[in-house]
Write an enzyme that holds these catalytic residues in place. Sequence first.
Site, PDB file in Angstrom:
ATOM      1  N   LYS A  11      29.741   1.919 -15.794  1.00  0.00           N
ATOM      2  CA  LYS A  11      29.978   1.536 -14.394  1.00  0.00           C
ATOM      3  C   LYS A  11      30.755   2.621 -13.628  1.00  0.00           C
ATOM      4  O   LYS A  11      31.354   3.523 -14.242  1.00  0.00           O
ATOM      5  CB  LYS A  11      30.716   0.197 -14.372  1.00  0.00           C
ATOM      6  CG  LYS A  11      29.890  -0.953 -14.963  1.00  0.00           C
ATOM      7  CD  LYS A  11      30.614  -2.288 -14.793  1.00  0.00           C
ATOM      8  CE  LYS A  11      29.782  -3.444 -15.334  1.00  0.00           C
ATOM      9  NZ  LYS A  11      30.424  -4.762 -15.047  1.00  0.00           N
ATOM     10  N   TYR A  51      22.110  -8.217 -10.139  1.00  0.00           N
ATOM     11  CA  TYR A  51      23.077  -9.284 -10.430  1.00  0.00           C
ATOM     12  C   TYR A  51      22.714 -10.605  -9.739  1.00  0.00           C
ATOM     13  O   TYR A  51      23.578 -11.458  -9.561  1.00  0.00           O
ATOM     14  CB  TYR A  51      24.483  -8.843 -10.028  1.00  0.00           C
ATOM     15  CG  TYR A  51      25.136  -7.891 -11.019  1.00  0.00           C
ATOM     16  CD1 TYR A  51      25.539  -8.329 -12.288  1.00  0.00           C
ATOM     17  CD2 TYR A  51      25.356  -6.562 -10.697  1.00  0.00           C
ATOM     18  CE1 TYR A  51      26.138  -7.467 -13.205  1.00  0.00           C
ATOM     19  CE2 TYR A  51      25.961  -5.692 -11.606  1.00  0.00           C
ATOM     20  CZ  TYR A  51      26.347  -6.153 -12.851  1.00  0.00           C
ATOM     21  OH  TYR A  51      26.950  -5.307 -13.752  1.00  0.00           O
ATOM     22  N   PHE A  59      32.573 -13.797  -6.746  1.00  0.00           N
ATOM     23  CA  PHE A  59      32.790 -12.358  -6.829  1.00  0.00           C
ATOM     24  C   PHE A  59      31.522 -11.530  -6.581  1.00  0.00           C
ATOM     25  O   PHE A  59      31.547 -10.308  -6.700  1.00  0.00           O
ATOM     26  CB  PHE A  59      33.404 -11.983  -8.189  1.00  0.00           C
ATOM     27  CG  PHE A  59      32.593 -12.429  -9.382  1.00  0.00           C
ATOM     28  CD1 PHE A  59      31.500 -11.694  -9.807  1.00  0.00           C
ATOM     29  CD2 PHE A  59      32.937 -13.581 -10.087  1.00  0.00           C
ATOM     30  CE1 PHE A  59      30.748 -12.093 -10.907  1.00  0.00           C
ATOM     31  CE2 PHE A  59      32.186 -13.989 -11.183  1.00  0.00           C
ATOM     32  CZ  PHE A  59      31.087 -13.237 -11.591  1.00  0.00           C
ATOM     33  N   ARG A  87      27.803  -6.494 -27.435  1.00  0.00           N
ATOM     34  CA  ARG A  87      28.846  -7.330 -26.801  1.00  0.00           C
ATOM     35  C   ARG A  87      30.148  -7.215 -27.599  1.00  0.00           C
ATOM     36  O   ARG A  87      31.234  -7.205 -27.025  1.00  0.00           O
ATOM     37  CB  ARG A  87      28.413  -8.799 -26.705  1.00  0.00           C
ATOM     38  CG  ARG A  87      27.184  -9.100 -25.859  1.00  0.00           C
ATOM     39  CD  ARG A  87      27.356  -8.963 -24.384  1.00  0.00           C
ATOM     40  NE  ARG A  87      28.425  -9.753 -23.818  1.00  0.00           N
ATOM     41  CZ  ARG A  87      28.560 -10.009 -22.517  1.00  0.00           C
ATOM     42  NH1 ARG A  87      27.649  -9.558 -21.647  1.00  0.00           N
ATOM     43  NH2 ARG A  87      29.568 -10.687 -22.057  1.00  0.00           N
ATOM     44  N   THR A  93      34.861  -9.709 -20.978  1.00  0.00           N
ATOM     45  CA  THR A  93      34.681  -9.314 -19.567  1.00  0.00           C
ATOM     46  C   THR A  93      36.000  -8.870 -18.942  1.00  0.00           C
ATOM     47  O   THR A  93      36.060  -7.878 -18.231  1.00  0.00           O
ATOM     48  CB  THR A  93      34.118 -10.520 -18.770  1.00  0.00           C
ATOM     49  OG1 THR A  93      32.959 -11.004 -19.439  1.00  0.00           O
ATOM     50  CG2 THR A  93      33.773 -10.131 -17.349  1.00  0.00           C
ATOM     51  N   ARG A 104      35.882  -1.853 -23.418  1.00  0.00           N
ATOM     52  CA  ARG A 104      36.587  -2.352 -22.226  1.00  0.00           C
ATOM     53  C   ARG A 104      38.104  -2.281 -22.400  1.00  0.00           C
ATOM     54  O   ARG A 104      38.830  -1.984 -21.449  1.00  0.00           O
ATOM     55  CB  ARG A 104      36.112  -3.765 -21.891  1.00  0.00           C
ATOM     56  CG  ARG A 104      34.752  -3.759 -21.185  1.00  0.00           C
ATOM     57  CD  ARG A 104      34.150  -5.128 -21.103  1.00  0.00           C
ATOM     58  NE  ARG A 104      33.026  -5.187 -20.152  1.00  0.00           N
ATOM     59  CZ  ARG A 104      32.175  -6.200 -20.073  1.00  0.00           C
ATOM     60  NH1 ARG A 104      32.312  -7.246 -20.872  1.00  0.00           N
ATOM     61  NH2 ARG A 104      31.199  -6.186 -19.200  1.00  0.00           N
ATOM     62  N   ASN A 114      35.065  -2.997 -14.997  1.00  0.00           N
ATOM     63  CA  ASN A 114      35.289  -3.143 -16.437  1.00  0.00           C
ATOM     64  C   ASN A 114      34.444  -2.205 -17.306  1.00  0.00           C
ATOM     65  O   ASN A 114      34.023  -2.555 -18.400  1.00  0.00           O
ATOM     66  CB  ASN A 114      35.143  -4.613 -16.856  1.00  0.00           C
ATOM     67  CG  ASN A 114      33.771  -5.170 -16.567  1.00  0.00           C
ATOM     68  OD1 ASN A 114      32.914  -4.466 -16.038  1.00  0.00           O
ATOM     69  ND2 ASN A 114      33.549  -6.421 -16.915  1.00  0.00           N
ATOM     70  N   HIS A 117      28.440  -2.463 -18.619  1.00  0.00           N
ATOM     71  CA  HIS A 117      27.644  -3.693 -18.661  1.00  0.00           C
ATOM     72  C   HIS A 117      27.002  -3.806 -20.035  1.00  0.00           C
ATOM     73  O   HIS A 117      26.690  -2.785 -20.655  1.00  0.00           O
ATOM     74  CB  HIS A 117      26.538  -3.639 -17.600  1.00  0.00           C
ATOM     75  CG  HIS A 117      25.517  -4.737 -17.739  1.00  0.00           C
ATOM     76  ND1 HIS A 117      25.737  -5.996 -17.247  1.00  0.00           N
ATOM     77  CD2 HIS A 117      24.304  -4.766 -18.359  1.00  0.00           C
ATOM     78  CE1 HIS A 117      24.680  -6.762 -17.551  1.00  0.00           C
ATOM     79  NE2 HIS A 117      23.805  -6.041 -18.220  1.00  0.00           N
ATOM     80  N   GLU A 128      16.340  -6.521 -17.891  1.00  0.00           N
ATOM     81  CA  GLU A 128      17.211  -5.470 -17.341  1.00  0.00           C
ATOM     82  C   GLU A 128      16.658  -4.077 -17.639  1.00  0.00           C
ATOM     83  O   GLU A 128      16.688  -3.184 -16.786  1.00  0.00           O
ATOM     84  CB  GLU A 128      18.624  -5.643 -17.899  1.00  0.00           C
ATOM     85  CG  GLU A 128      19.281  -6.910 -17.371  1.00  0.00           C
ATOM     86  CD  GLU A 128      20.593  -7.275 -18.060  1.00  0.00           C
ATOM     87  OE1 GLU A 128      21.200  -8.290 -17.669  1.00  0.00           O
ATOM     88  OE2 GLU A 128      21.021  -6.563 -18.997  1.00  0.00           O
TER      89      GLU A 128
HETATM   90  P1  IDP Z   1      29.817  -9.677 -18.527  1.00  0.00           P
HETATM   91  O1  IDP Z   1      29.622  -8.336 -17.805  1.00  0.00           O
HETATM   92  O2  IDP Z   1      30.895  -9.611 -19.568  1.00  0.00           O
HETATM   93  O3  IDP Z   1      28.524 -10.228 -19.071  1.00  0.00           O
HETATM   94  P2  IDP Z   1      29.575 -11.633 -16.396  1.00  0.00           P
HETATM   95  O4  IDP Z   1      30.256 -12.962 -16.390  1.00  0.00           O
HETATM   96  O5  IDP Z   1      28.102 -11.567 -16.644  1.00  0.00           O
HETATM   97  O6  IDP Z   1      30.368 -10.698 -17.436  1.00  0.00           O
HETATM   98  O7  IDP Z   1      29.899 -10.947 -15.003  1.00  0.00           O
HETATM   99  C1  IDP Z   1      29.189  -9.806 -14.562  1.00  0.00           C
HETATM  100  C2  IDP Z   1      30.169  -8.802 -14.004  1.00  0.00           C
HETATM  101  O8  IDP Z   1      30.785  -9.367 -12.827  1.00  0.00           O
HETATM  102  C3  IDP Z   1      31.362  -8.460 -14.900  1.00  0.00           C
HETATM  103  O9  IDP Z   1      31.066  -7.477 -15.866  1.00  0.00           O
HETATM  104  C4  IDP Z   1      32.372  -7.968 -13.892  1.00  0.00           C
HETATM  105  O10 IDP Z   1      32.099  -6.634 -13.467  1.00  0.00           O
HETATM  106  C5  IDP Z   1      32.124  -8.909 -12.714  1.00  0.00           C
HETATM  107  N1  IDP Z   1      33.018 -10.081 -12.762  1.00  0.00           N
HETATM  108  C6  IDP Z   1      32.994 -11.120 -13.626  1.00  0.00           C
HETATM  109  N2  IDP Z   1      33.953 -12.026 -13.363  1.00  0.00           N
HETATM  110  C7  IDP Z   1      34.619 -11.521 -12.292  1.00  0.00           C
HETATM  111  C8  IDP Z   1      35.750 -11.992 -11.537  1.00  0.00           C
HETATM  112  O11 IDP Z   1      36.318 -13.061 -11.791  1.00  0.00           O
HETATM  113  N3  IDP Z   1      36.143 -11.199 -10.490  1.00  0.00           N
HETATM  114  C9  IDP Z   1      35.522 -10.014 -10.169  1.00  0.00           C
HETATM  115  N4  IDP Z   1      34.467  -9.553 -10.851  1.00  0.00           N
HETATM  116  C10 IDP Z   1      34.024 -10.277 -11.901  1.00  0.00           C
HETATM  117 MG    MG Z   2      26.811 -10.811 -18.068  1.00  0.00          MG
END
Ligand code: IDP
Ligand code: MG
Length: 139
Positions: A11, A51, A59, A87, A93, A104, A114, A117, A128
């Site tokens: 990212k 997304y 968010f 993962r 996350t 991460r 973070n 992805h 994807e």
């Molecule tokens: P993941 O990337 O671990 O699968 P997801 O829940 O799929 O997590 O969320 C996608 C992306 O959205 C996250 O990697 C992060 O960049 C962003 N994200 C997730 N939760 C939050 C939040 O509470 N605030 C801001 N950004 C978030």
């Molecule tokens: Mg995800």
Amino acid sequence: MAGNITFTMIKPDAVEANNIGPILAMINKAGFRILAMKYMRLTKAQAGQFYEVHKERPFYGELTEYMSSGPIVAAVLVKDNAVADYRKLIGATDPSKADEGTIRKLFAKSIAANAVHGSDSDENANIEADFFFSKLERF
Ligand code: IDP
Ligand code: MG
């Protein structure tokens, strides 16, 4: 081709911090093979499409703004059990909840920025990968 695929992005925060190399080294060390890779920048609309599943989340606007704020590295990785193993390698996350030694934990700046992805299922890994790469771009 042995193994399953997963899809990853390095990212904008991790690219900006010059962490492409260290992250790719961890990916290779963990036994993933790179099937496809590109360095590119998403438009906000493309980030929104990628997304789409998070459209209703609070968010979503922040996330798509952020993911189009600078270049990323997109890649398809191959390994047995690729989705679950990747993962595990990237960690939770929220980097404050990520295990020691995960990508991460080492490189993420915040829950939004973070570092990487990782796909959450075989089905989404294929969706994807197809969003970013044609068959001609996979080796
Ligand atoms: P993941 O990337 O671990 O699968 P997801 O829940 O799929 O997590 O969320 C996608 C992306 O959205 C996250 O990697 C992060 O960049 C962003 N994200 C997730 N939760 C939050 C939040 O509470 N605030 C801001 N950004 C978030
Ligand atoms: Mg995800």
